[in-house]
Design an enzyme around this catalytic site. Structure first.
Site, PDB file in Angstrom:
ATOM      1  N   SER A  17     -85.727 -65.283  83.892  1.00  0.00           N
ATOM      2  CA  SER A  17     -86.986 -64.676  84.310  1.00  0.00           C
ATOM      3  C   SER A  17     -87.880 -65.773  84.884  1.00  0.00           C
ATOM      4  O   SER A  17     -88.300 -66.680  84.165  1.00  0.00           O
ATOM      5  CB  SER A  17     -87.691 -64.033  83.118  1.00  0.00           C
ATOM      6  OG  SER A  17     -89.044 -63.828  83.454  1.00  0.00           O
ATOM      7  N   HIS A  42     -84.576 -62.527  87.704  1.00  0.00           N
ATOM      8  CA  HIS A  42     -85.486 -61.464  87.262  1.00  0.00           C
ATOM      9  C   HIS A  42     -86.908 -61.871  87.667  1.00  0.00           C
ATOM     10  O   HIS A  42     -87.384 -62.932  87.286  1.00  0.00           O
ATOM     11  CB  HIS A  42     -85.340 -61.357  85.738  1.00  0.00           C
ATOM     12  CG  HIS A  42     -86.165 -60.301  85.095  1.00  0.00           C
ATOM     13  ND1 HIS A  42     -85.707 -59.031  84.862  1.00  0.00           N
ATOM     14  CD2 HIS A  42     -87.429 -60.326  84.616  1.00  0.00           C
ATOM     15  CE1 HIS A  42     -86.637 -58.317  84.266  1.00  0.00           C
ATOM     16  NE2 HIS A  42     -87.704 -59.084  84.107  1.00  0.00           N
ATOM     17  N   ASP A  44     -90.831 -60.949  87.599  1.00  0.00           N
ATOM     18  CA  ASP A  44     -91.806 -60.152  86.853  1.00  0.00           C
ATOM     19  C   ASP A  44     -93.076 -59.930  87.661  1.00  0.00           C
ATOM     20  O   ASP A  44     -93.907 -60.823  87.803  1.00  0.00           O
ATOM     21  CB  ASP A  44     -92.146 -60.857  85.538  1.00  0.00           C
ATOM     22  CG  ASP A  44     -91.020 -60.709  84.531  1.00  0.00           C
ATOM     23  OD1 ASP A  44     -90.579 -59.571  84.290  1.00  0.00           O
ATOM     24  OD2 ASP A  44     -90.559 -61.741  84.012  1.00  0.00           O
ATOM     25  N   MET A  46     -96.622 -58.119  87.967  1.00  0.00           N
ATOM     26  CA  MET A  46     -97.651 -57.515  87.097  1.00  0.00           C
ATOM     27  C   MET A  46     -98.937 -57.308  87.884  1.00  0.00           C
ATOM     28  O   MET A  46     -99.335 -58.169  88.676  1.00  0.00           O
ATOM     29  CB  MET A  46     -97.943 -58.442  85.913  1.00  0.00           C
ATOM     30  CG  MET A  46     -96.708 -58.819  85.110  1.00  0.00           C
ATOM     31  SD  MET A  46     -97.137 -59.739  83.636  1.00  0.00           S
ATOM     32  CE  MET A  46     -95.509 -60.308  83.099  1.00  0.00           C
ATOM     33  N   HIS A  75     -88.885 -56.590  88.485  1.00  0.00           N
ATOM     34  CA  HIS A  75     -89.331 -55.768  87.350  1.00  0.00           C
ATOM     35  C   HIS A  75     -90.799 -55.430  87.597  1.00  0.00           C
ATOM     36  O   HIS A  75     -91.669 -56.284  87.426  1.00  0.00           O
ATOM     37  CB  HIS A  75     -89.113 -56.590  86.064  1.00  0.00           C
ATOM     38  CG  HIS A  75     -89.631 -55.928  84.832  1.00  0.00           C
ATOM     39  ND1 HIS A  75     -89.804 -56.612  83.649  1.00  0.00           N
ATOM     40  CD2 HIS A  75     -90.008 -54.649  84.589  1.00  0.00           C
ATOM     41  CE1 HIS A  75     -90.265 -55.788  82.732  1.00  0.00           C
ATOM     42  NE2 HIS A  75     -90.408 -54.590  83.278  1.00  0.00           N
ATOM     43  N   MET A  77     -94.017 -54.135  86.727  1.00  0.00           N
ATOM     44  CA  MET A  77     -94.950 -53.733  85.657  1.00  0.00           C
ATOM     45  C   MET A  77     -96.260 -53.382  86.336  1.00  0.00           C
ATOM     46  O   MET A  77     -97.277 -54.085  86.199  1.00  0.00           O
ATOM     47  CB  MET A  77     -95.084 -54.870  84.646  1.00  0.00           C
ATOM     48  CG  MET A  77     -93.826 -55.052  83.805  1.00  0.00           C
ATOM     49  SD  MET A  77     -93.766 -56.638  82.974  1.00  0.00           S
ATOM     50  CE  MET A  77     -93.045 -57.634  84.273  1.00  0.00           C
ATOM     51  N   MET A 146     -87.080 -52.950  77.106  1.00  0.00           N
ATOM     52  CA  MET A 146     -88.040 -54.006  76.753  1.00  0.00           C
ATOM     53  C   MET A 146     -87.960 -54.286  75.250  1.00  0.00           C
ATOM     54  O   MET A 146     -88.072 -53.378  74.430  1.00  0.00           O
ATOM     55  CB  MET A 146     -89.475 -53.573  77.098  1.00  0.00           C
ATOM     56  CG  MET A 146     -89.786 -53.485  78.581  1.00  0.00           C
ATOM     57  SD  MET A 146     -89.357 -54.953  79.547  1.00  0.00           S
ATOM     58  CE  MET A 146     -90.367 -56.216  78.758  1.00  0.00           C
ATOM     59  N   ASP A 184     -84.919 -57.362  77.915  1.00  0.00           N
ATOM     60  CA  ASP A 184     -85.934 -58.305  78.401  1.00  0.00           C
ATOM     61  C   ASP A 184     -86.992 -58.567  77.338  1.00  0.00           C
ATOM     62  O   ASP A 184     -87.692 -57.645  76.923  1.00  0.00           O
ATOM     63  CB  ASP A 184     -86.572 -57.664  79.650  1.00  0.00           C
ATOM     64  CG  ASP A 184     -87.582 -58.554  80.337  1.00  0.00           C
ATOM     65  OD1 ASP A 184     -87.663 -59.744  79.997  1.00  0.00           O
ATOM     66  OD2 ASP A 184     -88.276 -58.038  81.231  1.00  0.00           O
TER      67      ASP A 184
HETATM   68  C1  DX5 Z   1     -92.503 -59.778  79.875  1.00  0.00           C
HETATM   69  C2  DX5 Z   1     -91.523 -59.992  81.004  1.00  0.00           C
HETATM   70  C3  DX5 Z   1     -90.338 -60.774  80.646  1.00  0.00           C
HETATM   71  C4  DX5 Z   1     -90.614 -62.195  80.224  1.00  0.00           C
HETATM   72  C5  DX5 Z   1     -89.539 -62.640  79.308  1.00  0.00           C
HETATM   73  O1  DX5 Z   1     -93.509 -58.976  80.329  1.00  0.00           O
HETATM   74  O2  DX5 Z   1     -91.086 -58.729  81.500  1.00  0.00           O
HETATM   75  O3  DX5 Z   1     -89.380 -60.773  81.706  1.00  0.00           O
HETATM   76  O4  DX5 Z   1     -90.683 -63.083  81.283  1.00  0.00           O
HETATM   77  O5  DX5 Z   1     -89.890 -63.878  78.838  1.00  0.00           O
HETATM   78  P1  DX5 Z   1     -89.364 -64.465  77.464  1.00  0.00           P
HETATM   79  O6  DX5 Z   1     -87.887 -64.629  77.627  1.00  0.00           O
HETATM   80  O7  DX5 Z   1     -90.113 -65.722  77.338  1.00  0.00           O
HETATM   81  O8  DX5 Z   1     -89.690 -63.440  76.398  1.00  0.00           O
HETATM   82 ZN    ZN Z   2     -89.365 -58.739  82.894  1.00  0.00          ZN
END
Ligand code: DX5
Ligand code: ZN
Length: 226
Positions: A17, A42, A44, A46, A75, A77, A146, A184
């Site tokens: 990630s 991956h 992320d 947001m 991903h 969010m 998740m 994740d």
């Molecule tokens: C959380 C993200 C994850 C995050 C995972 O909102 O969707 O992808 O980066 O990070 P670790 O492995 O540090 O929990």
């Molecule tokens: Zn993620």
């Protein structure tokens, strides 16, 4: 478009990630995890609304695309993925994973993603019942379970995710579907193998993998097999 089949028995694909990467050296970080054996990346995304944090959008995904041929799973969010899927597809990502809790109609948005030639992923939060994703399974390429509340890296793994992974694997077998199961949040040398054994095909890891001195050795622990 670049995608992955089911992994060999007893193994999982490794998905770093990038949230935990040094963004001042994005090209170097992508090369580092690719060299360490990453199977996909991956990303992320947001929006500060669906989750209380902001990261990046299609512009950075496009920049990552230019540094690697690895499959990219974004991903999302974000509250309104339907407004942005075209921009992410244009940025060259291979899969778009939306949240079942988002405000866009899930079936319609998945249809939009499919028409763009992008793999369709659906994610659910730790507190969300698995029943919410079941009607969508035949249309999916990926289910992202998740194991932390989305929004931040470095949180502790919620073991309730293991039961969801096992239930999804069982359901896939019974129905003959072929989506990949990804997990994740809080994935490390202890939680990763537990998820893999429960049926996870993709292990997403941020802080544990990027924080490692030997990223290749850590990736191998997640991958499993001989
Ligand atoms: C959380 C993200 C994850 C995050 C995972 O909102 O969707 O992808 O980066 O990070 P670790 O492995 O540090 O929990
Ligand atoms: Zn993620």
């Amino acid at each position: 478009m670049n995608w992955l089949p089911r992994p060999a028995d007893g193994t999982a694909w490794v998905a770093p990630s990038l949230l935990a990467a040094d963004f001042a050296d994005l090209r170097g970080e992508v090369a580092s995890v690719a060299g360490a054996g990453a199977d996909l990346l991956h990303l992320d995304v947001m929006d500060g609304h669906f989750v209380p944090n902001l990261t990046f959008g299609p512009f950075i995904c496009g920049a990552v695309r230019r540094t690697t041929d690895l499959p990219l799973d974004a991903h999302l969010m974000i509250s309104h993925p339907d407004r942005y899927v075209e921009a992410f597809a244009g940025a060259g990502v291979d899969a778009l994973t939306i949240h079942v809790e988002a405000e866009s109609p899930v079936g319609t948005t998945l249809g939009q993603i499919g028409r763009l030639g992008v793999r369709k992923g659906l994610s659910l939060n730790p507190g969300t019942d698995l029943a919410t994703v079941l009607p969508h399974l035949p249309a999916l390429d990926l289910v992202l379970v998740m194991s932390v509340q989305p929004g931040f890296g470095g949180q502790e793994f919620d073991p309730a995710a293991v039961d969801k992974i096992a239930a999804l694997a069982e359901r896939r077998e019974a129905e003959g579907d072929d989506f990949l199961i990804s997990v994740d949040g809080g994935i490390n040398h202890e939680t990763g193998p537990v998820c893999r054994e429960a049926g996870a095909d993709i292990l997403v890891s941020g802080s544990w993998l990027f924080g490692a001195d030997d990223r290749a050795a850590h990736a191998a622990l997640l991958r499993g097999g001989s």
